[in-house]
Motif scaffolding. Sequence first.
Motif, PDB file in Angstrom:
ATOM      1  N   GLY A 282       0.575  -1.247  -0.405  1.00 52.82           N
ATOM      2  CA  GLY A 282       0.175  -0.046  -0.005  1.00 52.82           C
ATOM      3  C   GLY A 282       1.091   1.262   0.033  1.00 52.82           C
ATOM      4  N   PHE A 283       0.460   2.356   0.139  1.00 57.89           N
ATOM      5  CA  PHE A 283       0.793   3.779   0.140  1.00 57.89           C
ATOM      6  C   PHE A 283       0.146   4.579   1.419  1.00 57.89           C
ATOM      7  CE2 PHE A 283       0.856   1.617  -3.808  1.00 57.89           C
ATOM      8  CZ  PHE A 283       1.735   1.614  -4.721  1.00 57.89           C
ATOM      9  N   ARG A 284       0.718   5.664   1.097  1.00 59.44           N
ATOM     10  CA  ARG A 284       0.401   6.930   1.769  1.00 59.44           C
ATOM     11  C   ARG A 284       0.122   7.975   1.038  1.00 59.44           C
ATOM     12  NH1 ARG A 284      -0.648   2.717   4.380  1.00 59.44           N
ATOM     13  NH2 ARG A 284       0.179   1.676   6.421  1.00 59.44           N
ATOM     14  N   PRO A 285      -0.699   8.763   1.690  1.00 58.28           N
ATOM     15  CA  PRO A 285      -1.727  10.530   1.079  1.00 58.28           C
ATOM     16  C   PRO A 285       0.207  11.070   0.906  1.00 58.28           C
ATOM     17  CG  PRO A 285      -2.832   9.641   2.395  1.00 58.28           C
ATOM     18  CD  PRO A 285      -1.905   8.720   3.121  1.00 58.28           C
ATOM     19  N   ALA A 286       0.319  11.397  -0.091  1.00 54.24           N
ATOM     20  CA  ALA A 286       1.506  12.857  -0.250  1.00 54.24           C
ATOM     21  C   ALA A 286       0.707  14.102  -0.364  1.00 54.24           C
ATOM     22  CB  ALA A 286       1.387  12.489  -2.090  1.00 54.24           C
ATOM     23  N   LEU A 287       1.517  14.050   1.375  1.00 51.53           N
ATOM     24  CA  LEU A 287       1.446  15.090   1.487  1.00 51.53           C
ATOM     25  C   LEU A 287       1.663  16.422   2.527  1.00 51.53           C
ATOM     26  CD1 LEU A 287      -2.074  14.521   2.885  1.00 51.53           C
ATOM     27  CD2 LEU A 287      -1.486  15.690   1.256  1.00 51.53           C
ATOM     28  N   ARG A 288       3.035  16.030   2.220  1.00 56.01           N
ATOM     29  CA  ARG A 288       4.973  16.211   2.714  1.00 56.01           C
ATOM     30  C   ARG A 288       3.982  17.640   2.657  1.00 56.01           C
ATOM     31  NH1 ARG A 288       6.930  11.548   1.340  1.00 56.01           N
ATOM     32  NH2 ARG A 288       8.092  10.692   3.149  1.00 56.01           N
ATOM     33  N   HIS A 289       4.294  18.291   1.586  1.00 55.75           N
ATOM     34  CA  HIS A 289       4.376  19.650   1.083  1.00 55.75           C
ATOM     35  C   HIS A 289       3.470  20.373   2.460  1.00 55.75           C
ATOM     36  CE1 HIS A 289       0.934  17.874  -0.499  1.00 55.75           C
ATOM     37  NE2 HIS A 289       0.025  19.184  -0.818  1.00 55.75           N
ATOM     38  N   LEU A 290       2.952  20.555   3.084  1.00 59.22           N
ATOM     39  CA  LEU A 290       1.098  21.056   4.069  1.00 59.22           C
ATOM     40  C   LEU A 290       2.215  20.880   5.514  1.00 59.22           C
ATOM     41  CD1 LEU A 290      -2.155  19.248   2.975  1.00 59.22           C
ATOM     42  CD2 LEU A 290      -1.084  21.315   2.092  1.00 59.22           C
ATOM     43  N   ARG A 291       3.942  20.659   5.513  1.00 55.12           N
ATOM     44  CA  ARG A 291       3.712  20.880   6.786  1.00 55.12           C
ATOM     45  C   ARG A 291       3.770  21.996   7.488  1.00 55.12           C
ATOM     46  NH1 ARG A 291       8.558  16.192   6.660  1.00 55.12           N
ATOM     47  NH2 ARG A 291       7.057  13.735   6.613  1.00 55.12           N
ATOM     48  N   PRO A 292       4.504  22.433   7.022  1.00 60.13           N
ATOM     49  CA  PRO A 292       4.790  24.193   7.917  1.00 60.13           C
ATOM     50  C   PRO A 292       2.777  24.823   7.891  1.00 60.13           C
ATOM     51  CG  PRO A 292       5.359  24.368   5.267  1.00 60.13           C
ATOM     52  CD  PRO A 292       4.250  23.345   5.209  1.00 60.13           C
ATOM     53  N   LEU A 293       2.057  24.031   7.297  1.00 59.45           N
ATOM     54  CA  LEU A 293       0.512  24.361   7.941  1.00 59.45           C
ATOM     55  C   LEU A 293      -0.003  24.134   9.374  1.00 59.45           C
ATOM     56  CD1 LEU A 293      -1.256  23.963   4.733  1.00 59.45           C
ATOM     57  CD2 LEU A 293      -0.622  26.512   5.714  1.00 59.45           C
ATOM     58  N   HIS A 294       0.927  23.319   9.942  1.00 61.13           N
ATOM     59  CA  HIS A 294       0.369  22.606  11.157  1.00 61.13           C
ATOM     60  C   HIS A 294      -0.764  22.406  11.443  1.00 61.13           C
ATOM     61  CE1 HIS A 294       4.636  23.199  11.854  1.00 61.13           C
ATOM     62  NE2 HIS A 294       4.928  24.312  11.666  1.00 61.13           N
ATOM     63  N   LEU A 295      -1.053  21.651  10.924  1.00 59.90           N
ATOM     64  CA  LEU A 295      -2.393  21.138  10.224  1.00 59.90           C
ATOM     65  C   LEU A 295      -2.907  20.218  11.609  1.00 59.90           C
ATOM     66  CD1 LEU A 295      -3.063  20.497   6.354  1.00 59.90           C
ATOM     67  CD2 LEU A 295      -4.171  22.450   7.664  1.00 59.90           C
ATOM     68  N   PRO A 296      -4.100  20.260  11.947  1.00 62.05           N
ATOM     69  CA  PRO A 296      -4.908  19.286  13.306  1.00 62.05           C
ATOM     70  C   PRO A 296      -4.872  18.454  12.621  1.00 62.05           C
ATOM     71  CG  PRO A 296      -6.355  20.560  12.645  1.00 62.05           C
ATOM     72  CD  PRO A 296      -5.324  21.090  11.309  1.00 62.05           C
ATOM     73  N   THR A 297      -4.658  17.211  13.341  1.00 65.07           N
ATOM     74  CA  THR A 297      -4.252  15.982  13.633  1.00 65.07           C
ATOM     75  C   THR A 297      -5.117  14.721  13.494  1.00 65.07           C
ATOM     76  OG1 THR A 297      -2.560  15.524  15.288  1.00 65.07           O
ATOM     77  CG2 THR A 297      -1.982  15.725  12.705  1.00 65.07           C
ATOM     78  N   ALA A 298      -5.342  14.265  13.540  1.00 69.49           N
ATOM     79  CA  ALA A 298      -6.666  12.285  14.362  1.00 69.49           C
ATOM     80  C   ALA A 298      -6.226  11.653  13.681  1.00 69.49           C
ATOM     81  CB  ALA A 298      -7.878  13.350  13.971  1.00 69.49           C
ATOM     82  N   ASP A 299      -6.141  10.772  15.268  1.00 68.52           N
ATOM     83  CA  ASP A 299      -6.028   8.598  14.158  1.00 68.52           C
ATOM     84  C   ASP A 299      -4.340   8.907  13.578  1.00 68.52           C
ATOM     85  OD1 ASP A 299      -8.007   8.154  15.593  1.00 68.52           O
ATOM     86  OD2 ASP A 299      -9.369   8.461  14.478  1.00 68.52           O
ATOM     87  N   GLY A 300      -3.677   9.698  13.591  1.00 65.22           N
ATOM     88  CA  GLY A 300      -2.490   9.974  12.435  1.00 65.22           C
ATOM     89  C   GLY A 300      -3.066  10.571  11.514  1.00 65.22           C
TER      90      GLY A 300
END
Length: 350
Positions: A282-300
């Motif tokens: 499998g794969f994981r969402p490619a979202l590293r570009h959003l790290r500077p936003l520090h978006l809220p997380t839930a369940d990883g």
Amino acid sequence: MTTARTRVVVIGGGQAGLAAGYYLRRAGLEYTILDDQPAAGGSWRDHWPSLHLFSPAAHSRLPGWPMPPSSQEFPPGSHVVGYLSAYEQRYELPVRRPVSVTAVRRNGSGYRIDTTAGSWSAEAVINATGTWSRPFWPTYPGMRSFRGRQIHTAQYDGPGTVTGRRVAVVGGGNSAAQILAEISTVADTLWFTTRPPRFLPDDVDGRVLFDVATRRARALAAGDDTGGVAGLGDVVMVPSVRDARDRGALRARTMFAALTTDGVVTDDGGVERIDAVVWCTGFRPALRHLRPLHLPTADGGIAMDGLHAAGEPTMVFLGYGDWTGPASATLIGVGRIARYAVEHLTSTLT
């Protein structure tokens, strides 16, 4: 370097990004699609050559324009690439490529999107980057000491390099079944899964799966959850997989406990010699570009409110699987979710 301005930036020019572009065009919102691929086709350009859709061409369409017929009942990946390229041209979608997005940052009430080709300023962002660029590798004892070849689904390009070898295929989903079916024609294969694979009936393909996903979407909108596609099974019995079953190649074994220098230690303590491992994990969402936003997380993962990040109604996600809408990672399913996403942005931005 100057900063370009637009109302909406779509990150990713694969099937989800093109579906978003179609509805943004209809809504009259100014937008730009940024794609890191050298040409049209999204991740379909990188899939292994023998990969086929689970549905006929007539049931594998983006909004507005059906996929042209294929010479095969289930079109190959190359047919999908041609369709996506023609779709992009048909609707004159403003795709910039190859452009890699390196970071997204807040910029007043909007966002600044930094890329390898300069920066964009936008009021909203639609993330449609998919998962193919982030293969998931599990960790097992002995992986570093194994002297054979280890590849992931994302690297698999056909059975040629393992012809005549003894190959372990790991994973219980469609990719594992299709790759095992192909490799088993030229090599001795062992199939390892963490749970027994669940095969769909022979007459169930992507059309049935989409109908199930549609019913679930309606149930969710009504405040109910009827369960989704996962409840039906894991493996679609496309012709190559049916052939492998009939040859007796689809015999799954309990996942091995560890690797050795030249094999694997099975769950009962035995040892099987192998020359290569194909990790279909499998794969994981490619979202590293959003790290500077520090978006809220839930369940990883990112905490969501519908299709957008919690607390950020102009940061939308599209095409990553059920967490962004039932069947949103499929050609026919992503159009419906893209329409919802653009309707939401149109309402929010106006």
